[in-house]
Design a protein around this motif. Structure first.
Motif, PDB file in Angstrom:
ATOM      1  N   TYR A 102       0.918  -0.949   0.152  1.00 22.05           N
ATOM      2  CA  TYR A 102       0.007  -0.232  -0.181  1.00 22.05           C
ATOM      3  C   TYR A 102       1.079   1.035  -0.144  1.00 22.05           C
ATOM      4  O   TYR A 102       0.272   2.378   0.775  1.00 22.05           O
ATOM      5  CB  TYR A 102      -0.573   0.161   0.790  1.00 22.05           C
ATOM      6  CG  TYR A 102      -2.024  -1.111   1.185  1.00 22.05           C
ATOM      7  CD1 TYR A 102      -2.473  -0.747   0.679  1.00 22.05           C
ATOM      8  CD2 TYR A 102      -1.627  -2.361   2.600  1.00 22.05           C
ATOM      9  CE1 TYR A 102      -3.218  -2.417   0.542  1.00 22.05           C
ATOM     10  CE2 TYR A 102      -2.746  -3.452   2.625  1.00 22.05           C
ATOM     11  CZ  TYR A 102      -3.524  -3.848   1.127  1.00 22.05           C
ATOM     12  OH  TYR A 102      -3.830  -4.668   1.582  1.00 22.05           O
ATOM     13  N   HIS A 133       1.944   3.087  -2.320  1.00 19.16           N
ATOM     14  CA  HIS A 133       1.571   4.146  -2.787  1.00 19.16           C
ATOM     15  C   HIS A 133      -0.036   4.128  -3.409  1.00 19.16           C
ATOM     16  O   HIS A 133      -0.741   5.232  -3.847  1.00 19.16           O
ATOM     17  CB  HIS A 133       1.937   4.079  -4.139  1.00 19.16           C
ATOM     18  CG  HIS A 133       3.575   4.825  -3.864  1.00 19.16           C
ATOM     19  ND1 HIS A 133       4.257   5.800  -4.105  1.00 19.16           N
ATOM     20  CD2 HIS A 133       4.289   3.762  -4.400  1.00 19.16           C
ATOM     21  CE1 HIS A 133       5.189   5.616  -3.721  1.00 19.16           C
ATOM     22  NE2 HIS A 133       5.814   4.292  -4.101  1.00 19.16           N
ATOM     23  N   ASP A 134      -1.347   3.411  -2.503  1.00 22.39           N
ATOM     24  CA  ASP A 134      -2.515   3.921  -2.559  1.00 22.39           C
ATOM     25  C   ASP A 134      -3.345   4.791  -1.859  1.00 22.39           C
ATOM     26  O   ASP A 134      -2.396   4.503  -0.740  1.00 22.39           O
ATOM     27  CB  ASP A 134      -3.216   2.294  -2.656  1.00 22.39           C
ATOM     28  CG  ASP A 134      -2.236   1.241  -3.746  1.00 22.39           C
ATOM     29  OD1 ASP A 134      -1.349   1.727  -4.912  1.00 22.39           O
ATOM     30  OD2 ASP A 134      -1.912   0.082  -4.199  1.00 22.39           O
ATOM     31  N   VAL A 135      -4.438   4.989  -2.201  1.00 22.41           N
ATOM     32  CA  VAL A 135      -5.753   5.409  -1.105  1.00 22.41           C
ATOM     33  C   VAL A 135      -6.176   4.258  -0.395  1.00 22.41           C
ATOM     34  O   VAL A 135      -6.727   3.638  -1.309  1.00 22.41           O
ATOM     35  CB  VAL A 135      -5.841   6.585  -1.614  1.00 22.41           C
ATOM     36  CG1 VAL A 135      -6.741   6.727  -0.499  1.00 22.41           C
ATOM     37  CG2 VAL A 135      -4.811   7.810  -2.263  1.00 22.41           C
ATOM     38  N   THR A 162      -3.459   7.128   3.249  1.00 25.23           N
ATOM     39  CA  THR A 162      -1.642   6.532   2.755  1.00 25.23           C
ATOM     40  C   THR A 162      -1.025   6.758   3.953  1.00 25.23           C
ATOM     41  O   THR A 162      -1.123   7.053   4.718  1.00 25.23           O
ATOM     42  CB  THR A 162      -1.287   7.600   1.978  1.00 25.23           C
ATOM     43  OG1 THR A 162      -1.213   8.757   2.477  1.00 25.23           O
ATOM     44  CG2 THR A 162      -1.583   8.192   0.570  1.00 25.23           C
TER      45      THR A 162
END
Length: 143
Positions: free
Chosen positions: A77, A79-81, A99
């Motif tokens: 995770y 760079h993912d929201v 994040t």
């Protein structure tokens, strides 16, 4: 001319909650926005487990992922929201988006995780209401 940034002032002033937890999942930083968002004061949160804001039904899954990240030094995770449920001090359910980033010592050892969190409870409820209304209208149009 380079501007000197006071990181402590930045963390205190920013509108999003910033929470840092150590390798064991104990809270080591809880900014004023986290206080406003979750209802716990800094003194109530520091040193506590992240279970403070994780709904009971999601804790096992959360800790499985947390411990795997600490063991491997990797997270899916980065760079993912992430959008997940959370819980306020008063017990009400919340919807949050955040994040994460891994924190390392000068010796490159993984020391913890920082999360930057936004409360999306109102937006989530609005979207849910719109989806419900759309389904009703589609049902009427198809009838």
């Amino acid at each position: 001319m380079q501007t000197v940034i006071d990181l402590e002032q930045l963390v205190a002033a920013i509108g999003d909650a910033i929470i840092i937890s150590d390798a064991k999942g104990s809270i080591t930083l809880w900014n004023p926005a986290a206080e406003r968002m979750f209802g716990f004061t800094q003194s109530e949160a520091l040193g506590q487990s992240l279970d403070l804001i994780i709904p009971q039904r999601l804790r096992e899954r959360h800790w499985d992922g947390y411990h795997k990240t600490m063991a491997t030094g990797q997270t899916r995770y980065g760079h993912d929201v992430l959008r997940v449920p959370a819980v306020h001090k008063d017990g009400r359910a919340m919807s949050i988006a955040f994040t994460v980033a891994l924190l390392h010592s000068p010796q490159h050892e993984l020391t913890g995780i920082v999360a930057v969190i936004r409360d999306e409870t109102s937006r989530f409820q609005e979207e849910r209401n719109l989806r419900k209304r759309l389904a009703e209208l589609e049902a009427q149009a198809g009838a």
